[in-house]
Scaffold this active site. Structure first.
Site, PDB file in Angstrom:
ATOM      1  N   THR A  37       0.815  -1.219   0.000  1.00 15.84           N
ATOM      2  CA  THR A  37       0.000   0.000   0.000  1.00 15.84           C
ATOM      3  C   THR A  37       0.842   1.259   0.000  1.00 15.84           C
ATOM      4  O   THR A  37       0.461   2.271  -0.590  1.00 15.84           O
ATOM      5  CB  THR A  37      -0.931   0.005   1.230  1.00 15.84           C
ATOM      6  OG1 THR A  37      -1.772  -1.147   1.180  1.00 15.84           O
ATOM      7  CG2 THR A  37      -1.795   1.247   1.270  1.00 15.84           C
ATOM      8  N   THR A 117       1.041  -4.273   4.268  1.00 15.84           N
ATOM      9  CA  THR A 117       0.759  -4.509   5.679  1.00 15.84           C
ATOM     10  C   THR A 117       0.185  -5.891   5.987  1.00 15.84           C
ATOM     11  O   THR A 117       0.254  -6.346   7.125  1.00 15.84           O
ATOM     12  CB  THR A 117      -0.221  -3.446   6.217  1.00 15.84           C
ATOM     13  OG1 THR A 117      -1.440  -3.496   5.465  1.00 15.84           O
ATOM     14  CG2 THR A 117       0.395  -2.061   6.123  1.00 15.84           C
TER      15      THR A 117
END
Length: 353
Positions: A37, A117
């Site tokens: 991300t 993540t």
């Protein structure tokens, strides 16, 4: 006029010398990018949860944070451009070996790894177990893409470089900087999937980064990096380890399928204290008799699995994961089983790491 020109040249020379001296005083930090991300992009600034990951290359990440040059001499390497859900054992090994090689270079003072993540905690723990260096290694990600309003990646990356370049971060194992916190790669886990405060540890952070300064509150005590018996430079393949998530009606066939598929160990993500329904016990006993290790972990986010408390682990020759969650128990078991298949040794390893 000639004297004036020489004065100007002298000033230019002094300025250049000062710049060289300043650069020499800064730590040298390498940013190794894997995607995720933090390198993502959404269709609009309103997209913070819907976006494409791994779209921005490492050089663009560095340029987007010009303040990095104030704290370190930074260069980047793009090793992968993937979402972290695509991290396989082979990619873990490739990344680990590259990080190990970089850590041996005299011109590298610290290393930052940008990462998605979803599996960041697994990679951080893997490196914590296998890379033999006291140089700071910092894994960092973000919960919002760089194109989103209030994107968190810029500050997270800045903090990561600050920590990676700091002498006071040496010898503390692999670290994670997210949301102003400094956490141990061993302890950290992703607990929320849509907030910038997504990562936490039941034992608390090691410290914080505030405006480019580290504040430390505790240090890890479990074995890691230079104290580890595992060495990425000597590991070329990880043992196959599977996780079975327990619930009220979980069938034994899931465990049997994992064993039939070649698993060397099965992590039982049990209820409560790694508990299980009585109907599972005979199947897991039989699987253990076939030589497959049974490791009891817990699906609850906090606490520890106590040996012989829910099941007679000594009697069944099972192992408990202590405070490691199922995904981290898988990482440790897959490494440990490259060196031993003794349940007693595995239990020692789970206590110590």
């Amino acid at each position: 006029m000639l004297i004036s020109m020489w004065k100007k040249l002298a000033l230019v020379g002094l300025t250049a010398t000062a710049l060289v001296a300043t650069a020499a005083e800064k730590p040298n930090v390498v940013i190794v990018a894997t995607g995720g991300t933090i390198a993502g992009a959404g269709a609009s600034t309103a997209n913070s949860a819907v976006y494409q990951s791994a779209k921005v290359k490492v050089d663009q990440l560095i340029v987007a944070v010009p303040e990095l040059t104030n704290v370190a001499n930074v260069r980047g390497e793009q090793i992968f451009a993937i979402g972290s859900e695509s991290f396989t054992n082979d990619r873990l090994l490739e990344l680990g070996k590259r990080i190990s090689a970089l850590s041996k270079q005299a011109d590298v003072d610290g290393i930052v790894i940008t990462h998605g993540t979803d599996t960041l905690e697994e990679t951080a723990y893997f490196l914590n177990l296998t890379v033999h260096t006291d140089k700071p290694i910092v894994v960092v990600g973000s919960m919002r893409p760089s194109t989103a309003m209030s994107a968190d990646g810029v500050l997270n990356l800045y903090d990561a470089v600050v920590v990676a370049g700091s002498p006071d971060a040496k010898g503390k194992g692999v670290l994670v900087t997210m949301n102003d916190q400094i956490d141990s790669g061993r302890d950290i886990t992703k607990a929320v999937n849509i907030k910038t405060s997504a990562f936490s540890s039941q034992w608390g952070p090691l410290g914080m980064v505030v405006e480019g300064k580290n504040y430390w509150f505790r240090a890890p005590v479990k074995r890691h990096t230079t104290q580890s018996e595992f060495d990425i430079d000597k590991i070329n393949q990880l043992a196959p380890v599977e996780i079975v998530y327990a619930y009220g009606n979980v069938p034994p066939t899931l465990y049997e399928a994992a064993a039939a598929g070649g698993a060397k160990a099965i992590i039982h993500a049990g209820v409560g204290n790694g508990g299980m329904g009585k109907w599972l016990v005979p199947t897991l006993q039989n699987i253990r008799q076939q030589g497959v290790q049974i490791i009891r972990a817990a699906r609850v986010p906090n606490g520890i699995v106590i040996r012989n408390a829910d099941q007679p682990d000594d009697k069944y020759d099972w192992v408990v994961a202590h405070d490691l969650n199922p995904q981290k128990a898988r990482i440790l078991a897959s490494i440990a089983l490259t060196q031993t298949n003794s349940s007693q040794e595995l239990q020692r390893i789970f206590w110590e790491y």
